[in-house]
Design a protein around this motif. Structure first.
Motif, PDB file in Angstrom:
ATOM      1  N   PRO A 187       7.086  37.587 -10.201  1.00  0.00           N
ATOM      2  CA  PRO A 187       6.689  38.580  -9.192  1.00  0.00           C
ATOM      3  C   PRO A 187       6.984  38.045  -7.801  1.00  0.00           C
ATOM      4  CG  PRO A 187       4.925  38.249 -10.779  1.00  0.00           C
ATOM      5  CD  PRO A 187       5.967  37.211 -11.070  1.00  0.00           C
ATOM      6  N   GLY A 188       7.654  38.791  -6.988  1.00  0.00           N
ATOM      7  CA  GLY A 188       7.963  38.340  -5.643  1.00  0.00           C
ATOM      8  C   GLY A 188       9.328  37.725  -5.516  1.00  0.00           C
ATOM      9  N   GLN A 189      10.084  37.562  -6.648  1.00  0.00           N
ATOM     10  CA  GLN A 189      11.457  37.058  -6.593  1.00  0.00           C
ATOM     11  C   GLN A 189      11.544  35.753  -5.814  1.00  0.00           C
ATOM     12  OE1 GLN A 189      14.009  39.300  -8.100  1.00  0.00           O
ATOM     13  NE2 GLN A 189      12.058  39.996  -8.889  1.00  0.00           N
ATOM     14  N   LEU A 190      10.791  34.771  -6.205  1.00  0.00           N
ATOM     15  CA  LEU A 190      10.761  33.504  -5.485  1.00  0.00           C
ATOM     16  C   LEU A 190      11.733  32.506  -6.093  1.00  0.00           C
ATOM     17  CD1 LEU A 190       6.898  33.140  -5.092  1.00  0.00           C
ATOM     18  CD2 LEU A 190       8.525  34.183  -3.511  1.00  0.00           C
ATOM     19  N   VAL A 191      12.099  31.527  -5.271  1.00  0.00           N
ATOM     20  CA  VAL A 191      13.004  30.473  -5.738  1.00  0.00           C
ATOM     21  C   VAL A 191      12.189  29.441  -6.511  1.00  0.00           C
ATOM     22  CG1 VAL A 191      14.593  28.647  -5.023  1.00  0.00           C
ATOM     23  CG2 VAL A 191      14.530  30.827  -3.778  1.00  0.00           C
ATOM     24  N   TYR A 192      12.750  29.007  -7.617  1.00  0.00           N
ATOM     25  CA  TYR A 192      12.054  28.031  -8.458  1.00  0.00           C
ATOM     26  C   TYR A 192      12.577  26.633  -8.164  1.00  0.00           C
ATOM     27  CZ  TYR A 192      10.497  25.559 -12.645  1.00  0.00           C
ATOM     28  OH  TYR A 192       9.930  24.653 -13.503  1.00  0.00           O
ATOM     29  N   PHE A 193      11.671  25.685  -8.002  1.00  0.00           N
ATOM     30  CA  PHE A 193      12.017  24.284  -7.782  1.00  0.00           C
ATOM     31  C   PHE A 193      11.407  23.427  -8.877  1.00  0.00           C
ATOM     32  CE2 PHE A 193      13.905  24.179  -3.555  1.00  0.00           C
ATOM     33  CZ  PHE A 193      13.508  25.387  -3.018  1.00  0.00           C
TER      34      PHE A 193
END
Lengths: 207, 169
Positions: A187-193
């Protein structure tokens, strides 16, 4: 049961002096009280002065809606969650929730378990986006180092993952975490680290 | 738990630490894109807004219930699929005063494959008043009744409303 994990020096940017913070595990009701009574009122005061949605977004107050009390109450009895609080000068300065199990995405460790950082936030007066004169520095590395320590403690060899908010992406790049493609399923289309085990151990070993 | 970082380590990190924020959590873009970022108590005309939000939440609860029935889910099954509490699903369907969180709405939107922005507005969480959503919601509620299974007519109305919610804004 709440325990103090150690005393760590934060930099008071205003005075240039060190101040000692205490790292606690887990988050206590008193930390939630600080969020509701202090952080919230400061953010609300700021919110009333902001003329546009664009200014609101830049001010870094997305957690004004986060239900910390509900999370603390619900998650404190669930073994899948752990949490940490940083206190300095008698107040809560930083908070973190981690999920005790998630699956690594980096190819070299794909499918292996890792600690997933679910929520990290600091008191609004410590935020660069919120104020021109943020107060304490050092809470971010302390909490990230804590998540790595926990990962090692439970046998996950330092593996840690998280989804960064847009204003935070550069910070996690700077820490040396590997950035994966934008996670369309989040949700929110965030970048994954993600920290590989090797990179995480290098991070906490840096002298 | 043994801490692997020391005070000396942190001192060194602070020296090279960039002055950038590092928060992790649900994205402001999600809220901002649907105009919900301003809390309700700073939106003008809040009394009228309150009633309007209640009306939207009535429609939202009805939609959730009917979608659940359409797809053959029990409350427990839907709660499991959306990773929310069973009691939250019950409250969403029956109590327009229940304060649901944006994450629950996002998860339900995903389960039922409805675009999040419109769904968020229907849930009453978006403070930007969208008259189109409001009008269609009222029309939908007026044609729906609380029954234990969907009639053919109700199914048609539900599908029409879902189609509207799924249209690009």
């Amino acid at each position: 049961m709440r325990q103090a994990l150690g005393k760590y020096p934060l930099l008071n940017r205003h005075t240039g002096e060190e101040e000692i913070a205490i790292l606690y595990q887990p988050i206590a009701v008193s930390n939630v009280d600080d969020f509701e009574k202090r952080w919230h009122s400061v953010m609300h005061e700021k919110l009333r002065t902001l003329p546009s949605q664009d200014e609101v977004r830049k001010a870094n107050i997305q957690d004004i809606h986060w239900k910390w009390r509900e999370k603390q109450q619900t998650r404190s009895s669930q073994l899948i969650w752990d949490s940490f609080a940083v206190e300095c000068a008698g107040e809560t300065q930083g908070l973190m929730f981690v999920r005790m199990f998630a699956v690594a995405q980096l190819e070299e460790q794909n499918g292996l378990p890792l600690i997933y950082i679910d929520l990290v936030t600091v008191a609004p007066w410590n935020r660069v986006g919120f104020t021109d004169t943020p107060l304490y520095k050092g809470i971010g590395p302390l909490l990230l180092g804590t998540a790595i320590s926990l990962s090692v403690d439970v046998g996950f060899k330092g593996r840690v993952g998280l989804h960064a908010l847009p204003q935070s992406e550069d910070w996690y790049r700077h820490q040396g975490m590997t950035e994966l493609e934008i996670d369309g399923g989040h949700p929110g289309q965030l970048v994954y680290f993600e920290f590989s085990s090797a990179d995480a151990m290098a991070y906490v070993s840096e002298q | 738990m043994e801490m692997l970082v020391t005070p000396a380590w942190l001192r060194k990190k602070i020296k090279t630490e960039p002055d950038i924020d590092f928060e992790v959590g649900i994205s402001v873009h999600l809220f901002n894109s649907i105009g919900m970022f301003l809390p309700p108590d700073v939106v003008e005309d809040s009394a009228a807004n309150d009633q309007h939000i209640i009306e939207l939440k009535v429609a939202f609860g009805l939609v959730i219930r009917q979608l659940r029935m359409r797809d053959g889910f029990t409350i427990e099954k839907l709660a499991d699929k959306a990773s929310v509490l069973v009691e939250d699903i019950v409250a969403i369907e029956r109590d327009p005063h229940f304060e649901l969180g944006p994450r629950a709405v996002v998860k339900l939107a995903k389960v039922f494959k409805i675009p999040t922005p419109r769904f968020m507005k229907l849930s009453g969480l978006a403070c930007a008043v969208d008259h189109t959503v409001s009008e269609e919601a009222q029309r939908f509620v007026a044609k729906s009744e609380g029954v234990s299974s969907l009639t053919r007519t109700q199914r048609l109305e539900l599908n029409k409303f879902v189609k509207f919610l799924s249209e690009a804004e």
